[in-house]
Enzyme design. Structure first.
Site, mmCIF file in Angstrom:
data_model
loop_
_atom_site.group_PDB
_atom_site.id
_atom_site.type_symbol
_atom_site.label_atom_id
_atom_site.label_comp_id
_atom_site.label_asym_id
_atom_site.label_seq_id
_atom_site.Cartn_x
_atom_site.Cartn_y
_atom_site.Cartn_z
ATOM 1 C CE1 TYR A 170 -4.264 0.133 -0.949
ATOM 2 C CE2 TYR A 170 -5.124 0.131 1.304
ATOM 3 C CZ TYR A 170 -5.211 0.415 0.716
ATOM 4 O OH TYR A 170 -5.983 0.689 -0.281
ATOM 5 C CD GLU A 177 -1.773 5.158 -6.686
ATOM 6 O OE1 GLU A 177 -3.109 6.334 -6.014
ATOM 7 O OE2 GLU A 177 -2.574 4.230 -6.435
HETATM 8 C C1 LIG Z 1 -11.111 11.654 -9.085
HETATM 9 C C2 LIG Z 1 -9.468 11.587 -8.405
HETATM 10 C C3 LIG Z 1 -10.125 11.417 -7.133
HETATM 11 C C4 LIG Z 1 -8.612 10.977 -6.384
HETATM 12 C C5 LIG Z 1 -8.568 10.558 -4.848
HETATM 13 C C6 LIG Z 1 -7.462 10.845 -4.292
HETATM 14 C C7 LIG Z 1 -7.454 9.806 -2.863
HETATM 15 C C8 LIG Z 1 -6.770 8.882 -2.924
HETATM 16 C C9 LIG Z 1 -6.157 8.327 -1.281
HETATM 17 C C10 LIG Z 1 -5.987 6.442 -1.574
HETATM 18 C C11 LIG Z 1 -5.316 6.380 -2.585
HETATM 19 C C12 LIG Z 1 -4.953 4.388 -2.709
HETATM 20 C C13 LIG Z 1 -4.639 4.542 -3.781
HETATM 21 C C14 LIG Z 1 -4.734 2.956 -4.201
HETATM 22 O O1 LIG Z 1 -4.319 2.877 -5.679
HETATM 23 C C15 LIG Z 1 -2.752 2.629 -3.956
HETATM 24 C C16 LIG Z 1 -2.692 0.560 -4.091
HETATM 25 O O2 LIG Z 1 -3.692 -0.238 -3.954
HETATM 26 S S1 LIG Z 1 -1.060 0.348 -3.765
HETATM 27 C C17 LIG Z 1 -1.607 -1.402 -3.895
HETATM 28 C C18 LIG Z 1 -1.798 -1.751 -2.197
HETATM 29 N N1 LIG Z 1 -3.387 -1.909 -2.693
HETATM 30 C C19 LIG Z 1 -3.670 -2.656 -1.611
HETATM 31 O O3 LIG Z 1 -3.275 -3.183 -0.625
HETATM 32 C C20 LIG Z 1 -5.379 -2.361 -1.657
HETATM 33 C C21 LIG Z 1 -5.703 -2.951 -0.207
HETATM 34 N N2 LIG Z 1 -6.956 -2.545 0.003
HETATM 35 C C22 LIG Z 1 -8.437 -2.827 -0.502
HETATM 36 O O4 LIG Z 1 -8.180 -4.091 -0.638
HETATM 37 C C23 LIG Z 1 -9.368 -1.634 -0.184
HETATM 38 O O5 LIG Z 1 -9.770 -1.346 0.830
HETATM 39 C C24 LIG Z 1 -10.792 -2.274 -0.723
HETATM 40 C C25 LIG Z 1 -10.182 -3.572 -2.197
HETATM 41 C C26 LIG Z 1 -11.478 -1.543 -0.979
HETATM 42 C C27 LIG Z 1 -11.372 -4.085 -0.282
HETATM 43 O O6 LIG Z 1 -11.657 -3.267 1.314
HETATM 44 P P1 LIG Z 1 -12.487 -4.097 2.316
HETATM 45 O O7 LIG Z 1 -11.836 -4.102 3.464
HETATM 46 O O8 LIG Z 1 -14.022 -3.624 2.721
HETATM 47 O O9 LIG Z 1 -12.703 -5.609 1.312
HETATM 48 P P2 LIG Z 1 -12.887 -6.613 2.235
HETATM 49 O O10 LIG Z 1 -12.149 -7.710 1.006
HETATM 50 O O11 LIG Z 1 -12.196 -7.164 3.348
HETATM 51 O O12 LIG Z 1 -13.949 -7.315 1.349
HETATM 52 C C28 LIG Z 1 -14.946 -7.380 2.083
HETATM 53 C C29 LIG Z 1 -16.172 -8.754 2.282
HETATM 54 O O13 LIG Z 1 -16.782 -8.889 0.793
HETATM 55 C C30 LIG Z 1 -16.464 -9.232 -0.027
HETATM 56 N N3 LIG Z 1 -16.223 -8.938 -1.398
HETATM 57 C C31 LIG Z 1 -15.937 -8.112 -1.455
HETATM 58 N N4 LIG Z 1 -15.684 -7.786 -2.699
HETATM 59 C C32 LIG Z 1 -15.202 -8.981 -3.010
HETATM 60 C C33 LIG Z 1 -15.898 -9.932 -4.815
HETATM 61 N N5 LIG Z 1 -14.979 -9.159 -5.712
HETATM 62 N N6 LIG Z 1 -15.908 -10.886 -4.646
HETATM 63 C C34 LIG Z 1 -17.037 -11.875 -3.464
HETATM 64 N N7 LIG Z 1 -16.764 -11.341 -2.179
HETATM 65 C C35 LIG Z 1 -16.247 -10.002 -2.246
HETATM 66 C C36 LIG Z 1 -15.364 -10.026 0.592
HETATM 67 O O14 LIG Z 1 -14.879 -11.721 1.041
HETATM 68 C C37 LIG Z 1 -15.460 -9.820 2.289
HETATM 69 O O15 LIG Z 1 -16.489 -10.453 2.622
HETATM 70 P P3 LIG Z 1 -16.803 -11.062 4.441
HETATM 71 O O16 LIG Z 1 -16.385 -9.951 5.561
HETATM 72 O O17 LIG Z 1 -18.277 -11.909 4.830
HETATM 73 O O18 LIG Z 1 -15.785 -12.346 4.337
#
Ligand SMILES: CCCCCCCCCCCCC[C@@H](O)CC(=O)SCCNC(=O)CCNC(=O)[C@H](O)C(C)(C)COP(=O)(O)OP(=O)(O)OC[C@H]1O[C@@H](n2cnc3c(N)ncnc32)[C@H](O)[C@@H]1OP(=O)(O)O
Length: 248
Positions: A170, A177
């Site tokens: 992250y 970025e």
């Molecule tokens: C217009 C201009 C806008 C500019 C804005 C500028 C400000 C930006 C500030 C910060 C930017 C960040 C930039 C970013 O691009 C940098 C990077 O990514 S660098 C690489 C490293 N990145 C990461 O590691 C990302 C980690 N982050 C995440 O994963 C995210 O937080 C997110 C993708 C949103 C995930 O969120 P969450 O924690 O809620 O997800 P979970 O995985 O825990 O899922 C929750 C439950 O939902 C189920 N789920 C979710 N998606 C799916 C799917 N596709 N299929 C099936 N199930 C899904 C998951 O299983 C969980 O279920 P349960 O809790 O019941 O187990």
């Protein structure tokens, strides 16, 4: 790979996880589960193709120059396809916050289309490689985590990777970025691209250069929120802590 004892779980809690997963799928319905399984497999494959293309490019050319150009079509396609994640939250088929997902996806779309695609001279910056590698490793892990979870066969390593890799990836991705936007600033200022100057018939003005400065500043309040959100998820999933999340 850690054993059940090492990660603080036991047979009973694994059985209850299993029951919970089955219950969740039943609540989700067949169509939603089938769609999400297809979506996650397609996304895992897409990011894997991207990873292989990047490794092959570097092995053949020995430089990062030209890398972005060679993989841009695949990147644009799969990153844009990720907009569906916001739709998944909105229609309630995944229990994720619309706000967290919205910020994550929109910042990526912004980086792909309004920065790297639009400002050609920055495509060979080292910082582009930083975010490309972080995004790629993250997405292969994340989508395979979702796929295996839906299929009820989640290997411990994938779960561990999903909730540990981000600790390094992250900040590295965000640094890539921010450095890329920073590198774009002189070109944006010189060309006046995407800017609207007065006077004009709508009487509005917009300066993309200042918009980029504001966007960079917005990482300061927004990124820690995403990072701490992931740390809380990590404690919940890997260590079984019960965390009460505030509503959006
Ligand atoms: C217009 C201009 C806008 C500019 C804005 C500028 C400000 C930006 C500030 C910060 C930017 C960040 C930039 C970013 O691009 C940098 C990077 O990514 S660098 C690489 C490293 N990145 C990461 O590691 C990302 C980690 N982050 C995440 O994963 C995210 O937080 C997110 C993708 C949103 C995930 O969120 P969450 O924690 O809620 O997800 P979970 O995985 O825990 O899922 C929750 C439950 O939902 C189920 N789920 C979710 N998606 C799916 C799917 N596709 N299929 C099936 N199930 C899904 C998951 O299983 C969980 O279920 P349960 O809790 O019941 O187990």
């Amino acid at each position: 790979m850690a054993s059940s004892e090492e990660d603080g779980t036991n047979g009973a809690s694994e059985a209850s996880d299993e029951k919970e997963a089955t219950g969740k799928r039943r609540r989700l319905g067949f169509l939603a589960t089938a769609w999400l399984t297809f979506y996650n497999i397609a996304m895992t494959a897409g990011w894997l193709v991207l990873a292989i293309a990047m490794v092959r490019f570097y092995m053949e050319k020995g430089t990062h120059r030209g890398l972005y150009k060679s993989i841009q079509k695949t990147l644009k396609f799969f990153q844009t396809f990720a907009l569906l994640e916001v739709v998944h939250c909105l229609i309630g088929i995944v229990p994720t916050s619309v706000l967290v997902t919205g910020v994550q996806v929109s910042s990526r779309i912004f980086m792909v289309w309004l920065i790297t695609h639009s400002i050609k001279p920055i495509q060979n910056e080292e910082s582009v490689v930083l975010f490309l590698v972080s995004w790629t490793v993250t997405e292969i892990t994340r989508y395979s985590f979702y796929t295996f979870s839906l299929l009820d066969h989640l290997p411990h390593f994938i779960k561990w990777a999903r909730y540990n890799f981000f600790i390094i990836l992250y900040p590295v991705g965000v640094a890539g970025e921010l450095l890329t936007i920073y590198a774009a600033l002189p070109y944006v200022k010189k060309s006046g691209m995407f800017s609207v100057r007065l006077p004009n018939k709508y009487n509005v003005s917009f300066d993309y250069y200042y918009f980029l400065l504001i966007t960079m500043a917005s990482y300061i309040p927004l990124f820690p929120q995403l990072y701490f959100h992931m740390l809380r998820q990590r404690r919940k999933v890997l260590h079984g802590e019960v965390i009460v999340e505030k509503d959006d």
